[in-house]
Design a protein around this motif. Sequence first.
Motif, PDB file in Angstrom:
ATOM      1  N   LYS A  68       0.826  -1.205   0.000  1.00 29.15           N
ATOM      2  CA  LYS A  68       0.000   0.000   0.000  1.00 29.15           C
ATOM      3  C   LYS A  68       0.857   1.250   0.000  1.00 29.15           C
ATOM      4  N   ARG A  69       1.899   1.274   0.807  1.00 28.69           N
ATOM      5  CA  ARG A  69       2.801   2.424   0.841  1.00 28.69           C
ATOM      6  C   ARG A  69       3.513   2.613  -0.499  1.00 28.69           C
ATOM      7  N   GLY A  70       3.857   1.511  -1.137  1.00 30.10           N
ATOM      8  CA  GLY A  70       4.593   1.603  -2.391  1.00 30.10           C
ATOM      9  C   GLY A  70       3.770   2.105  -3.549  1.00 30.10           C
ATOM     10  N   GLY A  71       2.432   2.064  -3.432  1.00 30.07           N
ATOM     11  CA  GLY A  71       1.583   2.508  -4.514  1.00 30.07           C
ATOM     12  C   GLY A  71       1.763   3.973  -4.865  1.00 30.07           C
ATOM     13  N   SER A  72       2.094   4.797  -3.862  1.00 26.93           N
ATOM     14  CA  SER A  72       2.279   6.238  -4.095  1.00 26.93           C
ATOM     15  C   SER A  72       3.748   6.646  -4.061  1.00 26.93           C
ATOM     16  N   LEU A  73       4.615   5.669  -4.121  1.00 27.92           N
ATOM     17  CA  LEU A  73       6.042   5.940  -3.914  1.00 27.92           C
ATOM     18  C   LEU A  73       6.759   6.348  -5.192  1.00 27.92           C
ATOM     19  N   ASP A  74       6.269   5.913  -6.361  1.00 33.44           N
ATOM     20  CA  ASP A  74       6.949   6.167  -7.630  1.00 33.44           C
ATOM     21  C   ASP A  74       8.358   5.571  -7.580  1.00 33.44           C
ATOM     22  N   THR A  75       9.426   6.380  -7.869  1.00 27.50           N
ATOM     23  CA  THR A  75      10.799   5.864  -7.838  1.00 27.50           C
ATOM     24  C   THR A  75      11.554   6.291  -6.587  1.00 27.50           C
ATOM     25  N   ASP A  76      10.848   6.878  -5.633  1.00 21.74           N
ATOM     26  CA  ASP A  76      11.487   7.338  -4.407  1.00 21.74           C
ATOM     27  C   ASP A  76      11.653   6.168  -3.440  1.00 21.74           C
ATOM     28  N   VAL A  77      12.294   6.432  -2.303  1.00 28.96           N
ATOM     29  CA  VAL A  77      12.407   5.433  -1.239  1.00 28.96           C
ATOM     30  C   VAL A  77      11.665   5.933  -0.020  1.00 28.96           C
ATOM     31  N   GLU A  78      11.299   4.999   0.861  1.00 27.01           N
ATOM     32  CA  GLU A  78      10.577   5.386   2.071  1.00 27.01           C
ATOM     33  C   GLU A  78      11.016   4.483   3.215  1.00 27.01           C
ATOM     34  N   LEU A  79      11.185   5.087   4.398  1.00 31.04           N
ATOM     35  CA  LEU A  79      11.426   4.336   5.617  1.00 31.04           C
ATOM     36  C   LEU A  79      10.076   4.041   6.263  1.00 31.04           C
ATOM     37  N   VAL A  80       9.820   2.773   6.571  1.00 32.63           N
ATOM     38  CA  VAL A  80       8.541   2.352   7.140  1.00 32.63           C
ATOM     39  C   VAL A  80       8.819   1.601   8.433  1.00 32.63           C
ATOM     40  N   TYR A  81       8.143   2.018   9.506  1.00 30.01           N
ATOM     41  CA  TYR A  81       8.306   1.343  10.796  1.00 30.01           C
ATOM     42  C   TYR A  81       7.000   0.626  11.110  1.00 30.01           C
ATOM     43  N   LEU A  82       7.027  -0.710  11.057  1.00 34.19           N
ATOM     44  CA  LEU A  82       5.825  -1.518  11.242  1.00 34.19           C
ATOM     45  C   LEU A  82       6.107  -2.660  12.201  1.00 34.19           C
ATOM     46  N   GLU A  83       5.218  -2.832  13.162  1.00 34.39           N
ATOM     47  CA  GLU A  83       5.280  -3.981  14.070  1.00 34.39           C
ATOM     48  C   GLU A  83       6.679  -4.145  14.685  1.00 34.39           C
ATOM     49  N   GLY A  84       7.285  -3.005  15.039  1.00 33.54           N
ATOM     50  CA  GLY A  84       8.587  -3.072  15.684  1.00 33.54           C
ATOM     51  C   GLY A  84       9.748  -3.350  14.749  1.00 33.54           C
ATOM     52  N   ARG A  85       9.511  -3.299  13.428  1.00 32.76           N
ATOM     53  CA  ARG A  85      10.568  -3.558  12.453  1.00 32.76           C
ATOM     54  C   ARG A  85      10.716  -2.329  11.556  1.00 32.76           C
ATOM     55  N   LEU A  86      11.962  -1.994  11.189  1.00 31.44           N
ATOM     56  CA  LEU A  86      12.252  -0.834  10.349  1.00 31.44           C
ATOM     57  C   LEU A  86      12.621  -1.305   8.945  1.00 31.44           C
ATOM     58  N   TYR A  87      11.838  -0.861   7.939  1.00 30.22           N
ATOM     59  CA  TYR A  87      12.051  -1.281   6.559  1.00 30.22           C
ATOM     60  C   TYR A  87      12.349  -0.058   5.687  1.00 30.22           C
ATOM     61  N   LEU A  88      13.196  -0.266   4.686  1.00 31.09           N
ATOM     62  CA  LEU A  88      13.374   0.696   3.601  1.00 31.09           C
ATOM     63  C   LEU A  88      12.841   0.039   2.339  1.00 31.09           C
ATOM     64  N   ILE A  89      11.851   0.705   1.685  1.00 31.03           N
ATOM     65  CA  ILE A  89      11.210   0.106   0.523  1.00 31.03           C
ATOM     66  C   ILE A  89      11.466   0.961  -0.711  1.00 31.03           C
ATOM     67  N   ARG A  90      11.552   0.294  -1.865  1.00 34.79           N
ATOM     68  CA  ARG A  90      11.770   0.976  -3.148  1.00 34.79           C
ATOM     69  C   ARG A  90      11.093   0.153  -4.250  1.00 34.79           C
ATOM     70  N   ASN A  91      10.351   0.854  -5.114  1.00 33.87           N
ATOM     71  CA  ASN A  91       9.766   0.201  -6.286  1.00 33.87           C
ATOM     72  C   ASN A  91      10.833  -0.030  -7.344  1.00 33.87           C
ATOM     73  N   ILE A  92      10.720  -1.133  -8.081  1.00 32.34           N
ATOM     74  CA  ILE A  92      11.536  -1.382  -9.269  1.00 32.34           C
ATOM     75  C   ILE A  92      10.616  -1.214 -10.461  1.00 32.34           C
ATOM     76  N   VAL A  93      10.937  -0.267 -11.333  1.00 27.37           N
ATOM     77  CA  VAL A  93      10.021   0.109 -12.407  1.00 27.37           C
ATOM     78  C   VAL A  93      10.580  -0.310 -13.759  1.00 27.37           C
ATOM     79  N   ASP A  94       9.640  -0.449 -14.721  1.00 29.36           N
ATOM     80  CA  ASP A  94      10.057  -0.782 -16.080  1.00 29.36           C
ATOM     81  C   ASP A  94      10.375   0.502 -16.853  1.00 29.36           C
ATOM     82  N   THR A  95      10.574   0.387 -18.150  1.00 34.60           N
ATOM     83  CA  THR A  95      10.963   1.557 -18.952  1.00 34.60           C
ATOM     84  C   THR A  95       9.861   2.597 -19.029  1.00 34.60           C
ATOM     85  N   ASN A  96       8.621   2.201 -18.733  1.00 32.95           N
ATOM     86  CA  ASN A  96       7.498   3.147 -18.710  1.00 32.95           C
ATOM     87  C   ASN A  96       7.205   3.651 -17.299  1.00 32.95           C
TER      88      ASN A  96
END
Length: 576
Positions: free
Chosen positions: A151-179
Motif C-alpha cells: 500500500k505504501r509503495g503505490g504512491s512511492l513512484d521511484t522514491d524510497v521510504e522508511l517504514v516502521y511496522l510492528e517493531g521492524r524498520l524497513y526501507l522500501i523501493r519500487n523497481i520500475v520498467d521503462t514506462n
Amino acid sequence: MLLSGWLLPLMLVALLLLYFVSAMLNRQIENTIEVSADKAVEICEIQLAEVVAASKNASYIPTVRTSYNQYLADKKNQVDRRGQKLYEDMTNFLNQHYRYDESFICTMLFFMDNPEQIYYVVNSYQENGKIAGGYSTVRWFREKNLQEVIKRGGSLDTDVELVYLEGRLYLIRNIVDTNYRPYAMIVIEVDPNRVFRSLDSVWGAMRHEVYIDGVPTIKNDAGSRFDVARYEKMAGESTYIRKGNDAYAFKNVKFGKHQLTFLVELDSKAIIDELAMVRYSFILVIIFLIPLIGMIFYFFHTKVTKPVASLITASQKITAGEYGYQIAEKGNSEEFIFLTEAYNAMSRELQHQFQQIFLEELALRDASIMALQSQINPHFLNNTLEVINWEARMGGNEKVSGMIEALGTMLSFTMNRKQLHFHSLAEEVTYVDAYLYIIGKRFGNRFHADKEIEAQLLQVEVPRLIIQPVVENAVEHGMKGKQKGKVLIRIYSREKDLYIEVVNDRELEEQEKERIKILLSGRIDPEEARASLGIRNVNERLKIIYGECSGLSIAGDENGNTVSTIKIRMSGWQKR
C-alpha cells in the motif's frame, strides 16, 4: 592597606576567575556534547544513505529486469522450470549484493504479479533469522507487514521510504520498467541498533532514542521524560538541553521525505561532578596561595614585569620599523641584563642587515630580473602569437588556434603587466582552464578534467598562480605510467577556511609520500628541486601570506586517489 588594597581585590578576582572558569568549562562541555552529537548524527545519516544506495542496485543493475523478462517469456512459451530459474537468479543476486552488509537484517524482493512469492536473503551475521515467537524474519513480514508495504509503495513512484511496522524498520523501493510502472519491490529490513549505534559515542551518553516522522523506532523501555513533540520543528545543529536533573542532546534532520529526530539522554551526574570537582579544586588552590600572592606580586613586578615591559616596548619599536632601537634600562638581574644586551646587539645587527646586506641583495635581484626581462619583449611575443593564431584560423586549423589562444592566456597571466599580487578566483580558474585545454589536446581522450566550484567564491581574491602548479603536478602524477587519467578540481568554503582540492586518480606510493613530506617541510632535495619548484613555491607563499595555519598538503584518500589541498584562512581570503 594590604587587606583592603590587595587581599580583598585578589579574593574578588579569584571568585570572578572561578565563575568564568566554571562558565567556560560548562560551555566547553556543552560544545563537546553538541559537536559529538553532530558527528554521531552525521554518521547515522551516512549509514542510512548507504542503505538507500544499496537499494538502488536492484534498479540500476539489470539482473532483476533481465531475469523477470526471461521468466515472462518462458511462461508465455510454457518452458519447464521457469519459476526455478527465476528463484535461482533472484537468490544469487540478493546473496551477491545484500548478504554481507551488517546494516541489514534481511533483504526481500517480490514481483507485483505474485507478492506472496518473496525472494530473500538473511544477512550473514544473523544466527538463524528468528525473531519473537519463533517467527522467521520473512514469515513475520509476509503475515504482518506485506500488505501495508504494498500500500505504501503505490504512491512511492521511484522514491524510497522508511517504514516502521510492528517493531521492524524497513526501507522500501519500487523497481520500475521503462514506462516507470512498478513491476517489483525491494524491501530492506534495517538493523536500527547498527545504523544508529554511533549515537552511543556522544559524550556522556547513557541511552538514545530515534524517531521517524514522530514515530519511535528505538525507544527506551522505561520511556523518556523528554517532550520530543515540543522540539520537532527545530532543525540544524545539535542542541544541548537541561531539564531539571536530566540532560539531553537533541537534533532534527531531513532525510528524503522523512524527518528524523535523534535524542540522546546524557549522564547528568557525570557532568555535574566534573564541574564541581573543578570548582572545589580551584577554591582550595586559591586559599593556599593567598599568603604568597603579595610577595610573588612584588617580586614579579620588580624582577620580571618591568624588564619584560621594556623588551615588549622595544620589540614594538622594531615592528614599527625603528631598526637599531636601544634599551637604556638594563634591569636589575643578571638574566635581564644579558637579555637586554643581547637584544641591543641584535637590534644593531638587524639595522645593519636591512641597510646594507638586504638592500644590496634586493638591488642585485631586481637587476637580474630586469636583465632577464629585457631579453624578452612580451608585447612582441603576444603579437607574434596573435599572427600565428590568425594564420591557423585562416588555414582552418581550429585545434592549433585554440591551443595558441590558451597559450596566449597563460603568457598574459604569467607576465603580470599590472604587477598585481592578488586577483579574483575566477581569473585564477581562467588561467587553469587555459592550461587544462592545452593538456587536453596533449592527451586527447586519455585525459578528463572536472570542476566543482561554489559560485559565490569566484569573486574572492587569492594570490596569483597558486592553483595551476598544483594542477600540473596532479596531471603529471596521475598520468605517470597510465593510459588514462582524470583530475577533479573542487573549491569550497567551510567555517573560516577556503579549500581548493585537486584530486587525481592515481594512488601515492610510499616513496612519493616521503618526497612530499620532505618537500613541504621546507627541506630541499637537490635532485627534486627543479621538478618540485612549483608546489614548494605555492606552499611557502601561502604560509608567508596567511601564516602557518594555511598552506598546501598532499595525501591519499580512502578511494585510492591523491588529493592536493590548498587551505586559506577566512581572514586571509576576504576581498582585498
